[in-house]
Enzyme design. Structure first.
Site, short mmCIF file in Angstrom:
data_model
loop_
_atom_site.label_atom_id
_atom_site.label_comp_id
_atom_site.label_asym_id
_atom_site.label_seq_id
_atom_site.Cartn_x
_atom_site.Cartn_y
_atom_site.Cartn_z
CB SER A 87 9.45 -139.89 5.82
OG SER A 87 10.21 -140.26 4.68
CB THR A 189 13.88 -134.68 5.94
OG1 THR A 189 12.92 -134.57 6.97
CG2 THR A 189 13.94 -133.41 5.14
CB THR A 207 10.21 -133.37 5.99
OG1 THR A 207 10.10 -134.56 6.74
CG2 THR A 207 9.88 -132.20 6.88
NE ARG A 217 8.75 -131.87 15.39
CZ ARG A 217 9.56 -132.28 14.43
NH1 ARG A 217 9.11 -132.42 13.20
NH2 ARG A 217 10.81 -132.55 14.67
CB VAL A 218 7.10 -126.39 12.72
CG1 VAL A 218 8.08 -126.04 11.60
CG2 VAL A 218 5.67 -126.06 12.29
N GLY A 219 9.29 -128.93 12.48
CA GLY A 219 10.68 -129.37 12.69
C GLY A 219 11.68 -128.41 12.10
CG ASP A 220 15.38 -130.13 10.94
OD1 ASP A 220 14.42 -130.91 11.09
OD2 ASP A 220 16.38 -130.40 10.24
CB THR A 240 17.92 -135.92 7.33
OG1 THR A 240 16.80 -136.78 7.51
CG2 THR A 240 19.18 -136.73 7.42
N GLY A 241 16.90 -135.92 10.28
CA GLY A 241 16.93 -136.46 11.64
C GLY A 241 15.94 -135.74 12.53
N GLY A 243 14.44 -133.04 14.28
CA GLY A 243 14.63 -131.62 14.01
C GLY A 243 14.94 -130.76 15.21
C1 SD4 Z 1 11.80 -133.19 11.31
N1 SD4 Z 1 13.98 -133.29 10.34
O1 SD4 Z 1 10.63 -132.89 11.10
C2 SD4 Z 1 12.62 -133.72 10.16
C3 SD4 Z 1 12.45 -135.17 10.08
C4 SD4 Z 1 13.57 -135.84 9.36
O2 SD4 Z 1 14.76 -137.58 8.66
O3 SD4 Z 1 14.45 -135.30 8.88
N2 SD4 Z 1 13.70 -137.04 9.26
O4 SD4 Z 1 12.31 -133.12 12.42
#
Ligand code: SD4
Length: 329
Positions: A87, A189, A207, A217-220, A240-241, A243
């Site tokens: 991950s 992450t 991450t 796609r781009v996350g947080d 984390t989680g 995004g």
């Molecule tokens: C995302 N926040 O790309 C990241 C993934 C992540 O624990 O944190 N996973 O959305």
């Protein structure tokens, strides 16, 4: 010859600019905070169980007198390079088209920021983010331009998509009929925030993003204020989680702003999660976890659901903790 400080003061006055004067004052204030904090242990806080090895590396650097920024960078690099990590880094699960695309950011002791999104073929995106912060007038580079920048600065291309990740991707395609699902589970992450004994703060977040995300796609995680935020005068936070839920409420920035108003770190994490809850009608399967570190050394963690662990290192002690959560499952 006028000193730099005098020059800055004179420039601010001559320009009659509140902004310039404010920038100058902030620098002074950071220096004062660092000086006025009584010496104590270094603190490193990071997400998930792989945070322990990241923390150990970061602490090793701090204990041997290294710079805080080096500590946060080198700490998360341990996880980026880990072949077992599915991950974070190039061994992470790919997007739904089979491409491993990496997101990372870093903030230093003065609140400077660097970020890289949608980066392919580079083992240490966090180091590219740092270089963007230090060598360019920009905060964020993305995709092909980020890759070119990295190669121009000596980074080497490495193949992504490990055999294990390819296998998981092939299995996922059969199972889901190639539909992206914004759910938790296949992702973790590393967000790492730290405070050195002299009261300075810094952080890094890196991450491979949500497994099997839509291409592009781009996350947080690389978004300053969402996946990471450091205000040298207040504190630091990371996320984390899933995004999308963190971005919509500017999660890490929200937590730091709450701490600025005097809310303790753990409560600040909970308040940010409450914002997610009131904004979304459905949160089935969605996990978000936050970590917060106040400049005094107080820290906190909170998650939407059970399962979020964080690594806490204080001096020579390293522990894994389960974060408190809002919903039972
Ligand atoms: C995302 N926040 O790309 C990241 C993934 C992540 O624990 O944190 N996973 O959305």
């Amino acid at each position: 010859m006028p000193s730099r400080r005098k020059f800055l003061r004179q420039t601010a006055l001559a320009a009659g600019s509140g902004l310039l004067a404010a920038a100058w004052d902030a620098k002074q204030a950071i220096a004062q905070v660092a000086q006025s904090t009584s010496p104590q242990d270094h603190i490193v806080l990071s997400t998930w169980d792989f945070g322990l090895k990241a923390n150990r590396k970061a602490m090793e650097i701090l204990m041997s007198g290294g710079r805080l920024l080096d500590a946060v960078e080198e700490g998360v690099k341990v996880v980026e390079a880990d072949p077992q990590s599915t991950s974070v880094g190039l061994n992470g699960y790919p997007d739904r088209d089979g491409y491993v695309t990496l997101d990372a950011c870093i903030m230093d002791e003065e609140g400077n920021a660097g970020s890289v999104t949608y980066l392919q073929y580079i083992e240490h995106p966090v180091s590219v983010a740092r270089l963007i912060m230090e060598k360019t007038p920009h905060v964020m580079l993305s995709g092909r331009g980020a890759l070119r920048f990295a190669l121009d600065h000596g980074f080497k291309m490495k193949k992504g998509l490990s055999p294990q990740a390819r296998e998981a991707w092939e299995a996922w395609k059969k199972k889901t009929g190639y539909v992206p699902r914004p759910v938790s589970g296949d992702h973790d992450t590393i967000g790492l925030i730290a405070r050195s004994a002299d009261g300075k703060l810094a952080g890094a977040c890196t991450t491979s993003g949500l497994a099997f995300k839509m291409h592009g796609r781009v996350g947080d995680s690389p978004i300053i204020g969402a996946g990471l935020y450091v205000d040298p005068l207040v504190g630091a936070a990371t996320a984390t989680g899933v995004g999308e839920y963190v971005i919509r409420i500017c999660g890490s920035h929200t937590i730091v702003e709450l701490m600025r108003q005097g809310v303790p770190p753990q409560q600040a994490c909970l308040e940010a999660l409450k914002r997610i809850v009131v904004r979304h009608k459905k949160l089935d399967n969605v996990q978000v976890g936050f970590l917060a570190l106040h400049r005094t050394g107080a820290y906190g963690a909170y998650a939407l659901r059970p399962g979020f662990q964080y690594a806490l290192s204080v001096g020579a002690s390293h522990e894994l903790h389960a974060a408190p959560f809002m919903f039972d499952e």
